[in-house]
Motif scaffolding. Structure first.
Motif, PDB file in Angstrom:
ATOM      1  N   VAL A 246       0.613  -1.003   0.121  1.00 43.61           N
ATOM      2  CA  VAL A 246       0.067   0.062   0.097  1.00 43.61           C
ATOM      3  C   VAL A 246       0.697   1.084  -0.024  1.00 43.61           C
ATOM      4  CG1 VAL A 246      -2.017   1.242   1.185  1.00 43.61           C
ATOM      5  CG2 VAL A 246      -1.892  -1.335   1.183  1.00 43.61           C
ATOM      6  N   VAL A 247       0.789   2.063  -0.923  1.00 42.49           N
ATOM      7  CA  VAL A 247       1.357   3.381  -1.144  1.00 42.49           C
ATOM      8  C   VAL A 247       0.672   4.527  -0.640  1.00 42.49           C
ATOM      9  CG1 VAL A 247       2.775   4.914  -2.541  1.00 42.49           C
ATOM     10  CG2 VAL A 247       2.643   2.381  -3.084  1.00 42.49           C
ATOM     11  N   ARG A 248       0.970   5.111   0.497  1.00 39.98           N
ATOM     12  CA  ARG A 248       0.152   6.264   0.975  1.00 39.98           C
ATOM     13  C   ARG A 248       0.259   7.429   0.316  1.00 39.98           C
ATOM     14  NH1 ARG A 248      -3.346   2.821   3.600  1.00 39.98           N
ATOM     15  NH2 ARG A 248      -2.147   1.554   5.154  1.00 39.98           N
ATOM     16  N   ARG A 249      -0.486   8.603   0.706  1.00 37.31           N
ATOM     17  CA  ARG A 249      -0.379   9.478  -0.088  1.00 37.31           C
ATOM     18  C   ARG A 249       0.839  10.571   0.243  1.00 37.31           C
ATOM     19  NH1 ARG A 249      -5.908  13.166   0.011  1.00 37.31           N
ATOM     20  NH2 ARG A 249      -4.706  14.286  -1.462  1.00 37.31           N
ATOM     21  N   GLY A 251       3.777   9.073   0.433  1.00 36.32           N
ATOM     22  CA  GLY A 251       4.740   8.086   0.022  1.00 36.32           C
ATOM     23  C   GLY A 251       5.337   7.004   0.833  1.00 36.32           C
ATOM     24  N   THR A 252       4.704   7.002   1.967  1.00 36.88           N
ATOM     25  CA  THR A 252       5.001   5.898   3.060  1.00 36.88           C
ATOM     26  C   THR A 252       4.574   4.664   2.600  1.00 36.88           C
ATOM     27  OG1 THR A 252       3.442   6.464   4.531  1.00 36.88           O
ATOM     28  CG2 THR A 252       5.473   7.337   4.872  1.00 36.88           C
ATOM     29  N   LEU A 253       5.110   3.666   2.853  1.00 42.31           N
ATOM     30  CA  LEU A 253       4.673   2.031   2.392  1.00 42.31           C
ATOM     31  C   LEU A 253       4.251   1.342   3.549  1.00 42.31           C
ATOM     32  CD1 LEU A 253       7.510   1.328   0.018  1.00 42.31           C
ATOM     33  CD2 LEU A 253       5.564   2.535  -0.439  1.00 42.31           C
ATOM     34  N   ASP A 254       3.277   0.524   3.118  1.00 35.68           N
ATOM     35  CA  ASP A 254       2.791  -0.358   4.250  1.00 35.68           C
ATOM     36  C   ASP A 254       2.545  -1.836   3.530  1.00 35.68           C
ATOM     37  OD1 ASP A 254       1.473  -1.755   6.143  1.00 35.68           O
ATOM     38  OD2 ASP A 254      -0.320  -0.611   6.296  1.00 35.68           O
ATOM     39  N   PHE A 255       3.253  -2.749   4.251  1.00 37.32           N
ATOM     40  CA  PHE A 255       2.984  -4.455   3.683  1.00 37.32           C
ATOM     41  C   PHE A 255       2.175  -4.768   4.730  1.00 37.32           C
ATOM     42  CE2 PHE A 255       6.823  -2.704   1.321  1.00 37.32           C
ATOM     43  CZ  PHE A 255       6.564  -3.244   0.114  1.00 37.32           C
ATOM     44  N   PRO A 256       0.752  -4.909   4.589  1.00 33.21           N
ATOM     45  CA  PRO A 256       0.165  -5.417   5.714  1.00 33.21           C
ATOM     46  C   PRO A 256      -0.020  -6.875   5.653  1.00 33.21           C
ATOM     47  CG  PRO A 256      -1.351  -4.482   3.842  1.00 33.21           C
ATOM     48  CD  PRO A 256       0.109  -4.328   3.833  1.00 33.21           C
ATOM     49  N   GLN A 287      -2.527   4.009  -3.197  1.00 35.94           N
ATOM     50  CA  GLN A 287      -2.372   2.787  -4.200  1.00 35.94           C
ATOM     51  C   GLN A 287      -2.216   1.776  -3.524  1.00 35.94           C
ATOM     52  OE1 GLN A 287       0.022   4.450  -7.824  1.00 35.94           O
ATOM     53  NE2 GLN A 287       0.916   5.496  -6.776  1.00 35.94           N
ATOM     54  N   LEU A 288      -2.820   0.516  -4.282  1.00 35.60           N
ATOM     55  CA  LEU A 288      -2.558  -0.739  -3.742  1.00 35.60           C
ATOM     56  C   LEU A 288      -1.980  -1.656  -4.787  1.00 35.60           C
ATOM     57  CD1 LEU A 288      -3.225  -3.264  -1.590  1.00 35.60           C
ATOM     58  CD2 LEU A 288      -5.188  -3.276  -2.748  1.00 35.60           C
ATOM     59  N   LEU A 289      -0.828  -2.319  -4.637  1.00 35.39           N
ATOM     60  CA  LEU A 289      -0.131  -3.287  -5.560  1.00 35.39           C
ATOM     61  C   LEU A 289       0.044  -4.564  -4.958  1.00 35.39           C
ATOM     62  CD1 LEU A 289       1.503  -3.176  -8.327  1.00 35.39           C
ATOM     63  CD2 LEU A 289       3.571  -3.345  -6.843  1.00 35.39           C
ATOM     64  N   LEU A 290      -0.910  -5.460  -5.799  1.00 32.46           N
ATOM     65  CA  LEU A 290      -1.002  -6.833  -5.463  1.00 32.46           C
ATOM     66  C   LEU A 290       0.068  -7.449  -6.487  1.00 32.46           C
ATOM     67  CD1 LEU A 290      -4.041  -5.968  -5.092  1.00 32.46           C
ATOM     68  CD2 LEU A 290      -4.109  -7.899  -3.929  1.00 32.46           C
ATOM     69  N   TYR A 291       0.665  -8.588  -6.194  1.00 28.68           N
ATOM     70  CA  TYR A 291       1.744  -8.992  -6.984  1.00 28.68           C
ATOM     71  C   TYR A 291       2.186 -10.595  -6.670  1.00 28.68           C
ATOM     72  CZ  TYR A 291       4.252  -7.839  -2.846  1.00 28.68           C
ATOM     73  OH  TYR A 291       4.677  -7.704  -1.592  1.00 28.68           O
ATOM     74  N   THR A 292       2.688 -11.138  -7.485  1.00 32.15           N
ATOM     75  CA  THR A 292       3.055 -12.459  -7.268  1.00 32.15           C
ATOM     76  C   THR A 292       4.497 -12.634  -6.835  1.00 32.15           C
ATOM     77  OG1 THR A 292       3.561 -13.160  -9.525  1.00 32.15           O
ATOM     78  CG2 THR A 292       1.496 -13.467  -8.826  1.00 32.15           C
ATOM     79  N   ASP A 293       5.046 -13.798  -6.511  1.00 30.04           N
ATOM     80  CA  ASP A 293       6.653 -13.885  -5.960  1.00 30.04           C
ATOM     81  C   ASP A 293       7.410 -13.759  -6.978  1.00 30.04           C
ATOM     82  OD1 ASP A 293       6.012 -16.521  -7.006  1.00 30.04           O
ATOM     83  OD2 ASP A 293       6.610 -17.429  -5.226  1.00 30.04           O
ATOM     84  N   GLY A 294       7.124 -13.922  -8.465  1.00 28.08           N
ATOM     85  CA  GLY A 294       7.858 -13.677  -9.539  1.00 28.08           C
ATOM     86  C   GLY A 294       8.332 -12.142  -9.469  1.00 28.08           C
ATOM     87  N   GLY A 309       9.842  -2.421  -2.748  1.00 23.58           N
ATOM     88  CA  GLY A 309       9.776  -0.967  -1.807  1.00 23.58           C
ATOM     89  C   GLY A 309      10.709   0.035  -2.050  1.00 23.58           C
ATOM     90  N   GLU A 310      11.692  -0.198  -2.523  1.00 24.88           N
ATOM     91  CA  GLU A 310      12.647   1.007  -2.967  1.00 24.88           C
ATOM     92  C   GLU A 310      12.290   1.590  -4.179  1.00 24.88           C
ATOM     93  OE1 GLU A 310      16.891  -0.268  -2.884  1.00 24.88           O
ATOM     94  OE2 GLU A 310      16.585  -1.212  -0.717  1.00 24.88           O
ATOM     95  N   ARG A 311      11.412   0.845  -5.079  1.00 23.88           N
ATOM     96  CA  ARG A 311      11.236   1.212  -6.486  1.00 23.88           C
ATOM     97  C   ARG A 311       9.641   1.575  -6.441  1.00 23.88           C
ATOM     98  NH1 ARG A 311      15.381  -1.259  -9.265  1.00 23.88           N
ATOM     99  NH2 ARG A 311      16.875  -1.360  -8.043  1.00 23.88           N
ATOM    100  N   ALA A 312       9.036   1.730  -5.377  1.00 23.46           N
ATOM    101  CA  ALA A 312       7.669   2.208  -5.044  1.00 23.46           C
ATOM    102  C   ALA A 312       7.534   3.531  -5.756  1.00 23.46           C
ATOM    103  CB  ALA A 312       7.148   2.424  -3.925  1.00 23.46           C
TER     104      ALA A 312
END
Length: 362
Positions: A246-249, A251-256, A287-294, A309-312
């Motif tokens: 989850v990308v907050r407004r 710019g902080t990130l959250d991986f719930p 923003q919400l990014l869902l992805y696979t382990d690939g 996370g560094e490329r968000a």
């Protein structure tokens, strides 16, 4: 329609018969009949058989035979067996080249047919996600680990249902057609249940039953389900899948992370409790990014994993599709070559329009 440009290697191969013809003829004339360059005339149809159709091979072979006769007469080789042996060699190689070209043409036609079927299967199985669904903008990226493949074991879907926008991203264990068939089972069950089931947990249980009926042994599907309604939060069900980003407004990130880890779909034996829903704040502008382990397990030449996370910051582009394409391009640069696993990414942007009412899929 895109036009396929010839590669440098194909251009070189197409000119090799002509080059061989010129070199052999020149060498034979300069060296004279005593050296015996004439049997090398068989190289011309042999090179022609590497590229092009049977007609081209036959034409090159005919020209090679004419040249072989001319050089044989010039060298006086038909007074002995060498001239006839050279002609027999050219004719034999030409015949073999024609047969090889015919077989290659048939294989290429079959491959083109298979690719066409794969493209149809992609449109049915992994159909384009809606650009807008409820208060969300959506974009998707899929990169297959199999060269020239259109579909694989990763899956995704976005459904605007009466109960909110429902999303699934998953990864099927294994590769090939078996993985594609399993993905079809999961997506079919999800598309139907997403509209029918008002409760996300019941939806997940329905998916579990569908997958358990189809899978055998220890095969499984990791997946994360998400539901975005009108209360500015997202509800997750995580079946052993990587945590969304989850990308907050600001710019902080959250991986719930889920409150407790659950088994993937297909391994939920009777009596084992499924995943518990967990709610995460999700407001307009986020923003919400869902992805696979690939994605997160993609390695560079030094063996380092892709630092998602560094490329968000690459997701800051105004257009959701452009932002996700920038992230995908960066992932490809990180691996510096073809990926070793399928990589799917689904980006959801909360723009706030249509909040609180049903919006048709575009």
């Amino acid at each position: 329609m895109t036009v396929k440009r010839p590669t440098s290697s194909s251009v070189v191969l197409s000119w090799m018969p002509v080059a061989a013809m010129v070199v052999v003829a020149a060498a034979d004339v300069v060296a004279g009949p005593g050296v015996g360059f004439l049997p090398l005339a068989a190289l011309r149809p042999a090179f022609a058989g590497l590229l092009g159709g049977w007609r081209r091979v036959a034409l090159i072979g005919a020209v090679a035979l004419v040249l072989c006769v001319g050089l044989g007469l010039y060298d006086g080789l038909f007074q002995e067996r060498r001239g006839f042996s050279a002609m027999a060699s050219v004719a034999g190689v030409t015949g073999a080249g024609i047969a090889a070209a015919v077989m290659r043409g048939r294989r290429e036609a079959e491959l083109a047919s298979v690719r066409s079927i794969a493209e149809v299967a992609q449109r049915v199985l992994l159909r384009p996600v809606p650009r807008t669904a409820g208060p969300l903008q959506a974009a998707v990226s899929y990169t297959s680990a199999v060269a020239e493949a259109r579909i694989g074991g990763d899956l995704y879907e976005v459904v605007a249902s009466p109960h909110g926008v429902r999303v699934i991203v998953g990864d099927v264990q294994g590769k090939g057609l078996t993985a594609v068939e399993t993905a079809a089972v999961v997506l079919g069950a999800f598309r139907e249940a997403a509209h029918d089931e008002p409760d996300l947990v019941v939806l997940g249980e329905r998916l579990e039953r569908s997958v358990a009926r189809e899978l055998e042994g220890e095969k499984f599907v990791t997946a994360v389900l998400a539901e975005i309604a009108s209360d500015r939060e997202v509800v997750f069900l995580n079946y052993g899948h990587p945590a969304p980003m989850v990308v907050r407004r600001d710019g902080t990130l959250d991986f719930p992370q889920p409150p407790s880890y659950a088994l993937p779909l297909g391994l939920g034996a009777h009596g084992i409790e499924g995943p518990k829903p967990h709610r995460v704040a999700f407001a307009p502008g986020e923003q919400l990014l869902l992805y696979t382990d690939g994605v997160t397990e993609a390695r560079d030449e030094a063996g380092s994993f892709y630092p998602l996370g560094e490329r968000a910051h690459l997701l800051k582009a105004s257009d959701a599709h452009g932002a996700l394409e920038a992230l995908r391009a960066d992932l490809m640069r990180h691996t510096a070559g073809p990926p070793h696993d399928d990589a799917a990414m689904l980006l959801l942007r909360y723009h706030g329009h249509g909040e609180g009412k049903s919006v048709p899929i575009e």
